[in-house]
Write a protein that holds these residues in place. Structure first.
Motif, PDB file in Angstrom:
ATOM      1  N   ALA A 164       0.843  -1.099  -0.106  1.00 39.59           N
ATOM      2  CA  ALA A 164      -0.178   0.102  -0.217  1.00 39.59           C
ATOM      3  C   ALA A 164       0.685   1.420  -0.030  1.00 39.59           C
ATOM      4  CB  ALA A 164      -0.945  -0.078   1.169  1.00 39.59           C
ATOM      5  N   ARG A 165       1.878   1.162   0.824  1.00 38.29           N
ATOM      6  CA  ARG A 165       2.847   2.457   0.947  1.00 38.29           C
ATOM      7  C   ARG A 165       3.379   2.766  -0.346  1.00 38.29           C
ATOM      8  NH1 ARG A 165       7.042   3.273   5.443  1.00 38.29           N
ATOM      9  NH2 ARG A 165       8.646   4.534   4.301  1.00 38.29           N
ATOM     10  N   HIS A 166       3.996   1.467  -1.115  1.00 35.11           N
ATOM     11  CA  HIS A 166       4.452   1.838  -2.395  1.00 35.11           C
ATOM     12  C   HIS A 166       3.645   2.280  -3.459  1.00 35.11           C
ATOM     13  CE1 HIS A 166       6.312   0.690  -6.535  1.00 35.11           C
ATOM     14  NE2 HIS A 166       5.296   0.081  -6.587  1.00 35.11           N
ATOM     15  N   LEU A 167       2.174   1.806  -3.357  1.00 36.02           N
ATOM     16  CA  LEU A 167       1.222   2.213  -4.360  1.00 36.02           C
ATOM     17  C   LEU A 167       0.968   3.701  -4.198  1.00 36.02           C
ATOM     18  CD1 LEU A 167      -0.417   1.296  -6.703  1.00 36.02           C
ATOM     19  CD2 LEU A 167      -2.252   0.938  -5.269  1.00 36.02           C
ATOM     20  N   ARG A 168       0.698   3.957  -2.797  1.00 37.21           N
ATOM     21  CA  ARG A 168       0.545   5.445  -2.437  1.00 37.21           C
ATOM     22  C   ARG A 168       1.403   6.502  -2.743  1.00 37.21           C
ATOM     23  NH1 ARG A 168      -1.393   7.034   3.578  1.00 37.21           N
ATOM     24  NH2 ARG A 168      -2.327   8.996   2.843  1.00 37.21           N
ATOM     25  N   GLU A 169       2.918   5.983  -2.614  1.00 37.19           N
ATOM     26  CA  GLU A 169       3.889   6.986  -3.119  1.00 37.19           C
ATOM     27  C   GLU A 169       3.727   7.147  -4.651  1.00 37.19           C
ATOM     28  OE1 GLU A 169       6.948   5.810   0.604  1.00 37.19           O
ATOM     29  OE2 GLU A 169       7.322   4.986  -1.304  1.00 37.19           O
ATOM     30  N   TRP A 170       3.480   5.980  -5.368  1.00 38.04           N
ATOM     31  CA  TRP A 170       3.408   6.244  -6.648  1.00 38.04           C
ATOM     32  C   TRP A 170       2.278   7.110  -7.100  1.00 38.04           C
ATOM     33  CZ3 TRP A 170      -0.323   4.689 -10.182  1.00 38.04           C
ATOM     34  CH2 TRP A 170       0.070   4.640 -11.545  1.00 38.04           C
ATOM     35  N   LEU A 171       1.053   7.041  -6.533  1.00 37.46           N
ATOM     36  CA  LEU A 171      -0.076   7.865  -6.888  1.00 37.46           C
ATOM     37  C   LEU A 171       0.281   9.200  -6.611  1.00 37.46           C
ATOM     38  CD1 LEU A 171      -3.125   5.492  -5.475  1.00 37.46           C
ATOM     39  CD2 LEU A 171      -2.576   5.976  -7.802  1.00 37.46           C
ATOM     40  N   VAL A 172       0.914   9.533  -5.508  1.00 36.82           N
ATOM     41  CA  VAL A 172       1.199  10.818  -5.197  1.00 36.82           C
ATOM     42  C   VAL A 172       1.919  11.508  -6.222  1.00 36.82           C
ATOM     43  CG1 VAL A 172       2.318  12.183  -3.618  1.00 36.82           C
ATOM     44  CG2 VAL A 172       0.803  10.805  -2.792  1.00 36.82           C
ATOM     45  N   ALA A 173       3.224  10.700  -6.650  1.00 35.83           N
ATOM     46  CA  ALA A 173       4.135  11.025  -7.674  1.00 35.83           C
ATOM     47  C   ALA A 173       3.334  11.349  -9.109  1.00 35.83           C
ATOM     48  CB  ALA A 173       5.296  10.269  -7.831  1.00 35.83           C
ATOM     49  N   THR A 174       2.680  10.307  -9.236  1.00 35.21           N
ATOM     50  CA  THR A 174       1.912  10.514 -10.788  1.00 35.21           C
ATOM     51  C   THR A 174       0.727  11.519 -10.803  1.00 35.21           C
ATOM     52  OG1 THR A 174       2.072   8.006 -10.821  1.00 35.21           O
ATOM     53  CG2 THR A 174       0.578   8.884 -12.197  1.00 35.21           C
ATOM     54  N   ALA A 175       0.039  11.557  -9.621  1.00 41.01           N
ATOM     55  CA  ALA A 175      -0.948  12.711  -9.774  1.00 41.01           C
ATOM     56  C   ALA A 175      -0.613  14.136  -9.599  1.00 41.01           C
ATOM     57  CB  ALA A 175      -1.676  12.396  -8.421  1.00 41.01           C
ATOM     58  N   ARG A 176       0.689  14.454  -8.985  1.00 37.93           N
ATOM     59  CA  ARG A 176       1.088  15.765  -8.671  1.00 37.93           C
ATOM     60  C   ARG A 176       1.108  16.558 -10.082  1.00 37.93           C
ATOM     61  NH1 ARG A 176       5.921  14.578  -6.264  1.00 37.93           N
ATOM     62  NH2 ARG A 176       4.887  14.496  -4.124  1.00 37.93           N
ATOM     63  N   PRO A 177       1.455  16.077 -11.320  1.00 37.97           N
ATOM     64  CA  PRO A 177       1.231  17.225 -12.465  1.00 37.97           C
ATOM     65  C   PRO A 177      -0.086  17.483 -12.625  1.00 37.97           C
ATOM     66  CG  PRO A 177       2.609  15.593 -12.887  1.00 37.97           C
ATOM     67  CD  PRO A 177       2.150  15.118 -11.663  1.00 37.97           C
ATOM     68  N   PHE A 178      -1.102  16.854 -12.218  1.00 39.24           N
ATOM     69  CA  PHE A 178      -2.425  17.140 -12.219  1.00 39.24           C
ATOM     70  C   PHE A 178      -2.990  18.122 -11.396  1.00 39.24           C
ATOM     71  CE2 PHE A 178      -1.677  13.089 -14.418  1.00 39.24           C
ATOM     72  CZ  PHE A 178      -2.233  13.225 -15.774  1.00 39.24           C
ATOM     73  N   GLY A 179      -2.245  18.496 -10.320  1.00 35.71           N
ATOM     74  CA  GLY A 179      -2.530  19.007  -9.113  1.00 35.71           C
ATOM     75  C   GLY A 179      -3.169  18.224  -8.286  1.00 35.71           C
ATOM     76  N   LEU A 180      -2.401  18.167  -7.176  1.00 33.36           N
ATOM     77  CA  LEU A 180      -2.619  17.133  -5.799  1.00 33.36           C
ATOM     78  C   LEU A 180      -3.263  18.160  -4.746  1.00 33.36           C
ATOM     79  CD1 LEU A 180      -2.126  14.199  -5.070  1.00 33.36           C
ATOM     80  CD2 LEU A 180      -0.160  14.982  -4.233  1.00 33.36           C
ATOM     81  N   ALA A 181      -4.684  17.594  -4.588  1.00 39.28           N
ATOM     82  CA  ALA A 181      -5.105  18.398  -3.419  1.00 39.28           C
ATOM     83  C   ALA A 181      -4.559  17.671  -2.186  1.00 39.28           C
ATOM     84  CB  ALA A 181      -6.697  17.770  -3.405  1.00 39.28           C
ATOM     85  N   PRO A 182      -4.603  18.353  -1.105  1.00 41.20           N
ATOM     86  CA  PRO A 182      -4.119  17.883   0.204  1.00 41.20           C
ATOM     87  C   PRO A 182      -4.829  16.633   0.734  1.00 41.20           C
ATOM     88  CG  PRO A 182      -5.023  19.845   0.760  1.00 41.20           C
ATOM     89  CD  PRO A 182      -4.937  19.877  -0.909  1.00 41.20           C
ATOM     90  N   PRO A 183      -4.307  15.656   1.414  1.00 44.60           N
ATOM     91  CA  PRO A 183      -5.259  14.593   1.706  1.00 44.60           C
ATOM     92  C   PRO A 183      -6.426  14.711   2.563  1.00 44.60           C
ATOM     93  CG  PRO A 183      -2.881  14.443   2.635  1.00 44.60           C
ATOM     94  CD  PRO A 183      -3.293  15.543   1.816  1.00 44.60           C
ATOM     95  N   ALA A 184      -7.468  14.462   2.290  1.00 42.60           N
ATOM     96  CA  ALA A 184      -8.701  14.695   3.135  1.00 42.60           C
ATOM     97  C   ALA A 184      -8.962  13.934   4.436  1.00 42.60           C
ATOM     98  CB  ALA A 184      -9.966  14.388   2.143  1.00 42.60           C
ATOM     99  N   ASP A 185      -8.160  12.902   4.304  1.00 44.48           N
ATOM    100  CA  ASP A 185      -8.385  12.096   5.482  1.00 44.48           C
ATOM    101  C   ASP A 185      -6.710  11.764   5.924  1.00 44.48           C
ATOM    102  OD1 ASP A 185     -10.100   8.802   5.951  1.00 44.48           O
ATOM    103  OD2 ASP A 185      -8.985   9.922   7.312  1.00 44.48           O
ATOM    104  N   ASP A 186      -6.698  10.939   7.085  1.00 43.33           N
ATOM    105  CA  ASP A 186      -5.309  10.365   7.814  1.00 43.33           C
ATOM    106  C   ASP A 186      -4.254  11.368   8.080  1.00 43.33           C
ATOM    107  OD1 ASP A 186      -2.865   8.613   5.822  1.00 43.33           O
ATOM    108  OD2 ASP A 186      -4.100  10.479   5.212  1.00 43.33           O
TER     109      ASP A 186
END
Lengths: 186, 95, 979
Positions: A164-186
């Protein structure tokens, strides 16, 4: 969470909002030729188990199917193993109810660019017309086993807890160019 | 790259599947002799043409599928359940 | 105007935005919208590099991706990047490029001597010359060849590759390759019937074909506007389709615009993997060269390229452009240059008459009909062009500063060929075309021999309607928009080569001449693909796009057969050079491969653990960051003397349920599980069907129809697959459900003589006495309030338990156990200590379960059940697997305990050190014995116990005298685990 689509999705107007969902997960697997019985048991509890490749949401559950005669039920966190034990008691001799609350991590992706971001690692056709809300699929993303479910609020992503952590880090890196909203949870 | 139309998941990329070999080889009875098991495990045809083979959808539904695939054109004639009977196409593969 | 040769306004350049760049140390200026090539030509720089083999001066030949000569090194922050195509490389401010293959400078190149010595460098030269002796390859020939030949040079990239890359997965109904008139018309037709369309073109602008023709501006603008209104059509400019991979899968490389690149953090290229139901190939045609002496002098280029430089960038490639053409299409460049005030000194055409020649004559241009170019005067630039008649007699010498050639247009059918379409010879265009199966798609325009813009538009739309019909949609023809009529043209007259003294090249990038092709043919390489490999014709980065067919035609002439009998070179992916970084996509650095983290990863890190990668897992190796064995030995001593705890959550865990669960386990394990009592665990071994060991682990019976299987960490995935495969094929009648619960359960081994005391403190309700909870017992239990499971199993050889709790509660349980064991000196131990302990005990892991060993080899023959079927039963009994001299598991210790052991050390008899008797599989310093202990696989090993062997580790210069002992270095009677 109660059900992922009931949560407010803060930041969804930005490109992508990633959040972690705290949820219990129970896998229901019907024994041979017992799927209809299992569906009847679930129906008596007010849950229409979805057909393969689909996800349904009730007041207190998200239920999805990506393997024949198997369902994953997501419910609000309770005592460890309690949800699975309840289901196992209901469907003894019909199905196996296995607690996967610790084994599966749920992430939620919202925002107008969520599907674009996912296309960087997901081989499925995630266009809204091909994967509308109500559809679910098991696949690989960023080299990790992943289950995707389209909800009205965004995409629910289930992944083994150890990756999960690997996937989450990948998602954050991948989503960044699209504009990453601050996490709504956790 | 193969695109395999999984009966459970829809059309998916080859990388989601694990090839599990010739599906026409049937495991001998438990008390069969060494020669029968050697044939089951080691003797393989290498056809130019249609081939019936196992693919396990490991990254999807984890169901075992029986494919009829052309070894030259890679055309997939059928994707079947393990218990399904196979009839090989009579026509040559489309290119 | 930025450059002396910039004579007009370009359609793509912005005269208001000058850019500075540097080429070979010269500071120059270009314009935004330029490519490096157009900016160089604007500055009058025709010489751009040296050729591959002969080091002849070369200039750009094309204006696009098929460029054979305009390759440069790009110097940037990431270091030197070789083989960048000047003809497609967008100019940017501050760009620094260097020419390739020249030493010490472009104008004076030492290796140009190769050109003078070319009689000594025939086709197949390397094969013929550098044959023997074998040693000379490595030490002499290869370094020499590498310096003299080759394209750009690779340098160690400075630091990490600085630029990110990514892979995007695309889906649609139809991919249209090529956004010329045919592609645009096809996309519009498909889009208007609602299909999801991807329109890809390698050019920076869509409609680049009609872009060159002002009469088509209105049509182009209207069509692009209509496409922009269709949300189901996605237009991908600067996107080259690299290959067709069958089943509707295509690979494409997109080059990002500067703006897009900034948004994506400096991303330059994007690899797109496109999946569609049908494809329309409208990729047009490539103009081809003619092989005549001097056809490689800088300034000799394709006529279409000169047209492109003029229209797109406003650059005149010369002031005195001579022409050598055989087709009417090529005259467009002549007319456009004339309109811009550039007057040609003459046009050479082997035909006697044509529509275009008539129009040229009307403009007062000197025509040499029925003639060819037999020589080019000048070495670094064109000075004169010699005209001869078809019989070879001298006719005229024209003054010229460039020569624009066209040998016709070869349809680009590479993708169709990759999809299995055979090439079909078309005499009318002297080239091959192709057709696709309807289930794959359609080709349009040039690919089936249609030329002329209006005809192409109609053809593209027709192909689209056919594809729509294939997909079950009925498409009405769209109204024809302001489409200009095509001019009348006369067909070409095929001309491939002018036979005259001097080098006539068919492959400009690999320096292959027409004479080389004939030599290959004489030497027996008559097949086109053999000739290609012998001469390297068509093997360079441009894949012979300008001269590939010309070479084939020269071969056909040498064999005295028609070109159609020789065929065309088989083009393979990739269609253009692609950086490895783009292929790697985003899967680099921390995303290179997934990391699996333990539930207690953060705790281990805080506790000072050094981590080791075990498969995808990150596991604590030892709770110390100081190198050396001391911390490992301390951890292991704690286990042997008191108590330790280690995280074994990585073990594979499979929940097995159903009425036939026991039958399945009896079948997949070599030993029996149906007799296992509820609440008991049993060690099991699994064979492969070939009789060799596959995996081991303990299985616990949780209920009558409910088992928990554990596998080794490495085989967690393969074992689950193995079970699923057999359950769904061989044993379909069994009713069993398998669920992977590896990540659900955190699992800890609590080991050591004091472990019972610790466990009693955290599980107060469970009777842990030998009677109440004997060795191999299992029970559900609350651990510090967390519902979990406890097993009395031991890997270390000590009294030990394994405790499993749901992973999200791992920390609670772990901390409770540490607190309970604090006064007893409990220590966490890592993988090194775990390994030490199991080696001392003689337990096997992957080093011994290595795919070559049998149950008997590892001393486990008695576990094979005597009756009943199981996987591997039959073949385990074959002669080779029961031979007495097989390698068997034993223990080894050094006679001199000061000597260390190494995994992989070969074991030999003292009397015969040339024959290996086996090797050490695992080794570790020991806490039970002085020095090191090891496990080894030794031929007939069990009979050698008590004897001695010599260990050889030549890579370390070590020779060790070894004692062969039982694999159980500690407690062979197994009393500790039952204490």
């Amino acid at each position: 969470m109660s059900a992922p689509d009931a949560r407010p999705t803060a930041g969804a107007t930005d490109g992508v909002a990633i959040s972690l969902c705290r949820t219990d997960v129970t896998e229901l697997a019907a024994l041979r030729n017992r799927a209809a019985e299992l569906e009847a048991i679930a129906a008596r509890r007010g849950l229409r188990l979805p057909p393969n490749g689909h996800v349904v949401t009730t007041a207190d559950l998200v239920a999805l199917a990506v393997r024949p005669q198997r369902w994953l039920l997501l419910s609000a966190p309770a005592a460890p193993g309690a949800a699975a034990a309840t289901w196992q008691a209901l469907c003894a001799d019909t199905a196996a109810a296995v607690d996967l609350s610790s084994g599966i991590t749920a992430l939620h992706l919202a925002g107008p660019s969520a599907r674009d971001a996912l296309a960087r690692g997901c081989r499925l056709d995630l266009a809204a017309e091909s994967f509308p809300p109500g559809r679910a699929a098991a696949t690989m993303m960023a080299q990790v086993s992943t289950i995707l479910a389209a909800l009205p609020s965004g995409i629910l992503i289930l992944t083994p807890a150890s990756t999960a952590r690997h996937l989450r880090e990948w998602l954050v890196a991948t989503a960044r160019p699209f504009g990453l909203a601050p996490p709504a949870d956790d | 790259m193969l695109r395999i139309r999984c009966p459970w998941c829809g059309e998916r990329d080859e990388v989601e599947f694990r090839y599990r070999g010739d599906a026409t080889k049937l495991r001998p009875a438990g008390d069969a002799d060494l020669a029968a098991f050697a044939a089951y495990l080691y003797e393989r045809d290498n056809p130019l043409g249609w081939h019936v083979e196992w693919w396990l959808h490991v990254a999807g539904c984890r169901q075992l599928l029986k494919l009829v695939r052309h070894t030259l054109s890679h055309e997939i004639h059928a994707v079947l359940a393990p218990s399904d009977e196979v009839s090989l196409p009579t026509a040559e593969a489309r290119r | 105007m930025r450059g002396p040769a910039r004579i007009a306004r370009g359609l793509l350049t912005d005269a208001q935005r000058p850019l500075r760049f540097r080429f070979d140390g010269r500071d120059l200026e270009g314009l935004a919208g330029d490519t490096l090539a157009s900016a160089l030509l604007a500055n009058g720089q025709q010489l751009i590099g040296r050729s591959f083999k002969y080091h002849r001066p070369r200039g750009v030949v094309t204006a696009g991706a098929g460029e054979p000569c305009g390759l440069v090194d790009l110097l940037g922050a990431a270091g030197r990047e070789p083989n960048q195509l000047a003809t497609t490389l967008p100019l940017r401010d501050g760009l620094v490029a260097e020419s390739q293959n020249r030493w010490p400078s472009l104008a004076f190149d030492v290796f140009a001597l190769n050109d003078r010595l070319s009689r000594l460098l025939p086709a197949g030269f390397y094969y013929k010359t550098f044959m023997s002796p074998a040693w000379a390859w490595e030490r002499l020939y290869e370094p020499l060849i590498r310096r003299a030949a080759g394209l750009g040079r690779l340098e160690a990239v400075v630091g990490d590759h600085a630029d990110p890359a990514e892979t995007v997965h695309d889906h649609g109904d139809v991919l249209v390759v090529g956004a010329g008139v045919a592609g645009l018309a096809a996309a519009q037709q498909l889009g208007s019937c609602g299909l999801r369309v991807l329109l890809a073109d390698q050019d920076v602008a869509l409609g680049a074909g009609p872009l060159l023709e002002p009469r088509w501006d209105a049509w182009r603008a209207a069509t692009l506007a209509s496409l922009a209104r269709l949300p189901n059509v996605r237009s991908l400019a600067s996107t080259t389709v690299l290959g067709a991979y069958g089943h509707g899968v295509f690979g494409a490389l997109e080059t990002l615009s500067a703006e897009e690149s900034r948004r994506f953090g400096g991303l330059r290229e994007r690899l797109r993997i496109i999946r569609v139901r049908r494809v329309i190939l409208a990729s047009g045609a490539a103009e081809r060269l003619i092989a005549f002496p001097g056809n490689d002098v800088p300034g000799v280029m394709l006529a279409g390229a000169a047209l492109a430089y003029l229209r797109r960038y406003g650059v005149a490639v010369g002031r005195q452009p001579a022409f050598f053409v055989n087709n009417d299409e090529a005259y467009e460049a002549l007319f456009a240059l004339a309109a811009a005030g550039i007057r040609s000194p003459g046009v050479v055409d082997p035909r006697t008459e044509s529509w275009a020649m008539t129009r040229a004559r009307a403009l007062g241009i000197e025509m040499h009909a029925g003639a060819v170019v037999s020589a080019v005067g000048g070495r670094c630039a064109v000075r004169t062009v010699t005209v001869a008649d078809l019989g070879g007699a001298h006719r005229a010498t024209l003054p010229a500063d460039c020569l624009l050639m066209s040998g016709g247009h070869t349809p680009l059918i590479a993708l169709a060929t990759q999809l299995g379409a055979p090439g079909q010879w078309q005499e009318a265009i002297a080239a091959f075309t192709a057709a696709l199966a309807p289930a794959t798609g359609r080709v349009a325009r040039a690919a089936h021999g249609v030329f002329g813009w209006a005809a192409a538009a109609r053809d593209g739309a027709a192909a689209a309607r056919a594809v729509a019909a294939e997909l079950g949609l009925d498409a009405e023809p769209l109204s024809a928009l302001c489409m200009p009529a095509d001019a009348e043209t006369t067909p070409l007259a095929a001309i491939w080569e002018v036979r005259a003294p001097g080098k006539a090249f068919v492959d400009l990038q690999n320096d292959v001449t027409a004479a080389d092709v004939r030599l290959a043919c004489r030497e027996g390489y008559e097949h086109l693909e053999h000739m290609k490999r012998y001469t390297t014709h068509g093997m360079a980065t441009d894949q012979g796009r300008t001269g590939g067919l010309t070479g084939a035609a020269v071969l056909a002439a040498a064999r005295a057969v028609p070109v159609s009998a020789v065929g065309a070179l088989k083009p393979r992916p990739f269609a253009q050079p692609i950086p490895f970084a783009a292929l790697a996509g985003g899967e680099v650095r921390e995303h290179y491969r997934p990391k699996r983290r333990l539930p207690l990863h953060d705790w281990h890190e805080t506790a000072g653990a050094s981590f080791v990668s075990a498969g995808l897992w990150l596991r604590p190796l030892v709770y110390s960051r100081t190198p050396g064995w001391e911390a490992v030995l301390e951890e292991a001593r704690a286990v042997r003397s008191a108590v330790g705890i280690t995280d074994v959550s990585t073990l594979g865990k499979i929940d097995v349920q159903g009425p036939d669960a026991a039958r399945l386990l009896d079948f997949v394990y070599a030993n029996t599980f149906s007799t296992l009592a509820i609440g008991r665990a049993r060690y099991g071994i699994m064979l492969r069907e070939d009789g060799l060991l596959f995996d081991d682990g303990t299985t616990t019976r949780l209920g009558p129809d409910h088992f928990l299987v554990t596998t080794t960490t490495a085989n967690a995935g393969p074992v689950l697959e193995h079970l699923e495969f057999h359950l769904q094929s061989v044993w379909r009648q069994l009713d069993v459900l398998l669920t992977d619960v590896t990540d659900q359960w955190a699992q800890f081994a609590l080991a050591g003589p004091r472990s019972r005391e610790v466990l009693a403190a955290v599980i107060p309700g469970l009777d842990l006495s030998n009677e109440g909870f004997p060795f191999m017992a299992a029970a559900a239990a609350d651990i510090a309030g967390v519902p979990g499971r406890v097993f009395r199993i031991s890997f270390s050889g000590e009294l030990a338990y394994e405790i499993a709790v749901p992973a999200v509660h791992a920390l609670t349980a772990w901390l409770a156990i540490l607190a309970a064991g604090h006064s007893l000196g409990i220590r966490p131990y890592g993988l090194d200590a775990l390994n030490l302990l199991r080696i001392e005990k003689g337990h096997v892991t992957g080093a011994e379960l290595n795919g070559n060993t049998t149950a008997d080899d590892l001393g486990m023959r008695r576990m094979l059940k005597p009756r009943g079927d199981f996987i591997g039963r039959a073949l385990a009994g074959r002669a080779g697997l029961v031979a007495p001299d097989r390698l068997q598991l034993v223990g080894v210790r050094a006679i001199d305990s000061a000597q260390r052991l190494r995994n992989g050390t070969q074991l030999v008899a003292p009397a015969d050190r040339t024959r290996s008797l086996g090797y050490i599989t695992s080794s570790s310093p020991s806490v039970e014995h002085p020095g090191w202990v090891g496990l080894a696989l030794v031929a007939g090993g069990r009979a050698r116990i008590g004897g001695r062997l010599v260990g050889l580790a030549p890579a370390h210069g070590e020779t060790t005298e070894l004692e062969i002992v039982s694999a159980h270095h500690v407690d062979p009677e197994n009393t500790r685990v039952r204490a």
